[in-house]
Design a protein around this motif. Structure first.
Motif, mmCIF file in Angstrom:
data_model
loop_
_atom_site.group_PDB
_atom_site.id
_atom_site.type_symbol
_atom_site.label_atom_id
_atom_site.label_comp_id
_atom_site.label_asym_id
_atom_site.label_seq_id
_atom_site.Cartn_x
_atom_site.Cartn_y
_atom_site.Cartn_z
ATOM 1 N N THR A 150 0.850 -1.192 0.000
ATOM 2 C CA THR A 150 0.000 0.000 0.000
ATOM 3 C C THR A 150 0.887 1.243 0.000
ATOM 4 O O THR A 150 2.086 1.162 0.290
ATOM 5 C CB THR A 150 -0.912 0.052 1.240
ATOM 6 O OG1 THR A 150 -0.095 0.287 2.405
ATOM 7 C CG2 THR A 150 -1.696 -1.229 1.414
ATOM 8 N N PRO A 151 0.335 2.414 -0.298
ATOM 9 C CA PRO A 151 1.094 3.657 -0.091
ATOM 10 C C PRO A 151 1.500 3.785 1.376
ATOM 11 O O PRO A 151 0.829 3.253 2.265
ATOM 12 C CB PRO A 151 0.105 4.750 -0.498
ATOM 13 C CG PRO A 151 -0.841 4.073 -1.435
ATOM 14 C CD PRO A 151 -0.973 2.669 -0.934
ATOM 15 N N ALA A 152 2.593 4.499 1.632
ATOM 16 C CA ALA A 152 3.154 4.557 2.987
ATOM 17 C C ALA A 152 2.232 5.224 3.986
ATOM 18 O O ALA A 152 2.309 4.941 5.184
ATOM 19 C CB ALA A 152 4.500 5.283 2.957
ATOM 20 N N ASN A 153 1.338 6.118 3.532
ATOM 21 C CA ASN A 153 0.488 6.837 4.480
ATOM 22 C C ASN A 153 -0.744 6.040 4.893
ATOM 23 O O ASN A 153 -1.527 6.504 5.713
ATOM 24 C CB ASN A 153 0.051 8.183 3.888
ATOM 25 C CG ASN A 153 -0.911 8.007 2.702
ATOM 26 O OD1 ASN A 153 -0.878 7.005 2.010
ATOM 27 N ND2 ASN A 153 -1.739 9.008 2.470
ATOM 28 N N ARG A 154 -0.915 4.846 4.332
ATOM 29 C CA ARG A 154 -2.067 4.022 4.682
ATOM 30 C C ARG A 154 -1.863 3.403 6.065
ATOM 31 O O ARG A 154 -0.799 2.829 6.348
ATOM 32 C CB ARG A 154 -2.252 2.911 3.643
ATOM 33 C CG ARG A 154 -3.530 2.111 3.769
ATOM 34 C CD ARG A 154 -4.715 2.855 3.208
ATOM 35 N NE ARG A 154 -4.561 3.167 1.800
ATOM 36 C CZ ARG A 154 -4.868 2.321 0.815
ATOM 37 N NH1 ARG A 154 -5.313 1.110 1.098
ATOM 38 N NH2 ARG A 154 -4.718 2.686 -0.431
ATOM 39 N N ALA A 155 -2.850 3.515 6.928
ATOM 40 C CA ALA A 155 -2.755 2.921 8.261
ATOM 41 C C ALA A 155 -2.729 1.399 8.150
ATOM 42 O O ALA A 155 -3.281 0.812 7.209
ATOM 43 C CB ALA A 155 -3.933 3.371 9.117
ATOM 44 N N GLU A 156 -2.091 0.746 9.104
ATOM 45 C CA GLU A 156 -1.921 -0.706 9.044
ATOM 46 C C GLU A 156 -3.191 -1.462 9.436
ATOM 47 O O GLU A 156 -3.512 -2.504 8.871
ATOM 48 C CB GLU A 156 -0.762 -1.128 9.952
ATOM 49 C CG GLU A 156 0.592 -0.590 9.487
ATOM 50 C CD GLU A 156 1.716 -0.940 10.443
ATOM 51 O OE1 GLU A 156 1.593 -1.961 11.146
ATOM 52 O OE2 GLU A 156 2.713 -0.200 10.487
ATOM 53 N N SER A 157 -3.920 -0.940 10.409
ATOM 54 C CA SER A 157 -5.064 -1.661 10.949
ATOM 55 C C SER A 157 -6.117 -2.032 9.897
ATOM 56 O O SER A 157 -6.607 -3.167 9.886
ATOM 57 C CB SER A 157 -5.709 -0.840 12.073
ATOM 58 O OG SER A 157 -6.770 -1.554 12.662
ATOM 59 N N PRO A 158 -6.491 -1.142 8.958
ATOM 60 C CA PRO A 158 -7.509 -1.505 7.971
ATOM 61 C C PRO A 158 -7.080 -2.606 7.005
ATOM 62 O O PRO A 158 -7.927 -3.194 6.322
ATOM 63 C CB PRO A 158 -7.754 -0.189 7.214
ATOM 64 C CG PRO A 158 -7.328 0.881 8.146
ATOM 65 C CD PRO A 158 -6.175 0.295 8.899
ATOM 66 N N GLU A 159 -5.779 -2.897 6.926
ATOM 67 C CA GLU A 159 -5.293 -3.934 6.006
ATOM 68 C C GLU A 159 -5.285 -5.318 6.654
ATOM 69 O O GLU A 159 -4.906 -6.297 6.021
ATOM 70 C CB GLU A 159 -3.863 -3.587 5.539
ATOM 71 C CG GLU A 159 -3.706 -2.184 4.977
ATOM 72 C CD GLU A 159 -4.654 -1.921 3.820
ATOM 73 O OE1 GLU A 159 -4.827 -2.820 2.974
ATOM 74 O OE2 GLU A 159 -5.224 -0.811 3.770
ATOM 75 N N PHE A 160 -5.700 -5.389 7.905
ATOM 76 C CA PHE A 160 -5.650 -6.648 8.642
ATOM 77 C C PHE A 160 -6.524 -7.722 7.989
ATOM 78 O O PHE A 160 -6.114 -8.884 7.849
ATOM 79 C CB PHE A 160 -6.101 -6.417 10.088
ATOM 80 C CG PHE A 160 -5.980 -7.621 10.983
ATOM 81 C CD1 PHE A 160 -4.753 -8.019 11.472
ATOM 82 C CD2 PHE A 160 -7.105 -8.353 11.335
ATOM 83 C CE1 PHE A 160 -4.636 -9.129 12.304
ATOM 84 C CE2 PHE A 160 -7.007 -9.462 12.160
ATOM 85 C CZ PHE A 160 -5.769 -9.852 12.646
ATOM 86 N N ALA A 161 -7.733 -7.350 7.566
ATOM 87 C CA ALA A 161 -8.642 -8.322 6.941
ATOM 88 C C ALA A 161 -8.039 -8.903 5.673
ATOM 89 O O ALA A 161 -8.187 -10.098 5.392
ATOM 90 C CB ALA A 161 -9.990 -7.657 6.644
#
Length: 335
Positions: A208-219
């Motif tokens: 993902t782009p670097a500014n994307r938070a990690e938590s939403p990518e967990f799924a």
């Protein structure tokens, strides 16, 4: 095996990593994936064997070789020739061929399938567990190949939700890269996510782009996981992520204190237990950055950076598998 390959194999020896990997993998099973990625009809003039080009791509990734340096190395390195199946009289793919092949696979979107096939074969050899006890998830920053054209104040890393998509945040030659600030260091680039088992084999990657938070990518990262428990650090601690684990996996997300609610002693002990296993994914990132050049993207764009991440994961898995086996003259002859 002709005289050249026999003499080259004897000179290189049985402890060579490329020799071990060549004997370990059934390369023909990659043919259908490569053909689909290239989109070839099979009609008309045939170029180089895609398997040869894929092996060349692996060598370029492992040794951090540019197209011209890879072309030169394939002409003079015995171990490279032997691994790729290029004898002394065979023509060597030029740098343009390597570039077109790599970009065709990016366009075909098959790098994740190549990683899955490597994992499947390692599992068949019993070097990787098919159903691991734990799946470990984390992310690392990958610096963009493009230099920023302006200085800005980037968003802080690990903030919940995406940073505002301000045009100034990606004013560079890389349209997909974004700024993020971690500690006192600002980085223009991407986040590379990886899922490993407790032995450190990577079976899934995501970019993902670097500014994307990690938590939403967990799924996305737990999709397809077969492990009993999923381990992750505090960046993934949210109600939505814990709910996503219910009925599928045991919750191994580290506990996070909140304002007015410090961690209990039992939660601190739980975090320490998770940390003792979670370091495996950090080791993988260290190997991929130190040996396979993942600290910085080699090409511009999210798709090409993801391809680099997948190839680094493949290289890391193959290296780990090769370190677990021993070749003899008999096994080399069978291969």
């Amino acid at each position: 095996m002709d005289l050249f390959f026999r003499e080259a194999a004897d000179r290189i020896g049985f402890e060579d990593v490329l020799s071990k990997i060549d004997a370990l993998m059934n390369w023909r099973t990659f043919s259908s994936i490569l053909t689909r990625g290239l989109g070839r009809s099979g009609v008309g003039p045939q170029g180089y064997d895609p398997l040869v080009l894929f092996k060349c791509l692996l060598i370029g990734q492992w040794h951090g070789l540019s197209g011209p340096k890879l072309e030169r190395a394939l002409k003079v390195r015995l171990d490279f020739m032997l691994f790729c199946g290029l004898d002394l009289h065979a023509s060597v793919p030029d740098e343009t061929t390597h570039c077109r092949f790599r970009n065709a696979l990016v366009k075909g979107g098959v790098y994740d399938d190549l990683l899955s096939e490597v994992c499947r074969q390692i599992e068949e050899h019993g070097l990787k567990m098919k159903e691991a006890e734990a799946a470990i998830i984390d992310a690392t920053l990958i610096e963009s190949a493009a230099r920023p054209r302006s200085h800005i104040e980037p968003p802080q890393d690990r903030a919940e939700g995406d940073a505002p998509d301000d045009p100034e945040l990606h004013f560079s030659a890389d349209p997909d890269a974004r700024w993020v600030k971690k500690g006192s260091k600002s980085t223009l680039g991407y986040k590379g996510f990886a899922r490993t088992d407790e032995d450190g084999f990577v079976d899934k990657v995501h970019t993902t782009p670097a500014n994307r938070a990690e938590s939403p990518e967990f799924a996305t990262m737990i999709d397809g996981a077969s492990a009993q428990r999923v381990l992750a650090d505090k960046a993934y601690a949210s109600r939505a992520n814990r709910a996503a684990l219910k009925g599928k996996h045991r919750d191994g997300i580290m506990r996070k204190a909140a304002r007015g609610r410090p961690l209990r002693a039992s939660e601190k002990r739980f975090n320490r237990l998770i940390s003792k296993q979670r370091f495996r994914v950090e080791q993988c990132f260290g190997t991929m950055k130190r040996l396979f050049g993942l600290h910085r993207a080699r090409y511009v764009g999210r798709a090409k950076t993801h391809a680099q991440l997948a190839m680094a994961a493949i290289g890391q898995n193959l290296l780990k598998a090769a370190n677990k086996i021993t070749l003899t003259r008999q096994t080399q002859a069978i291969a």
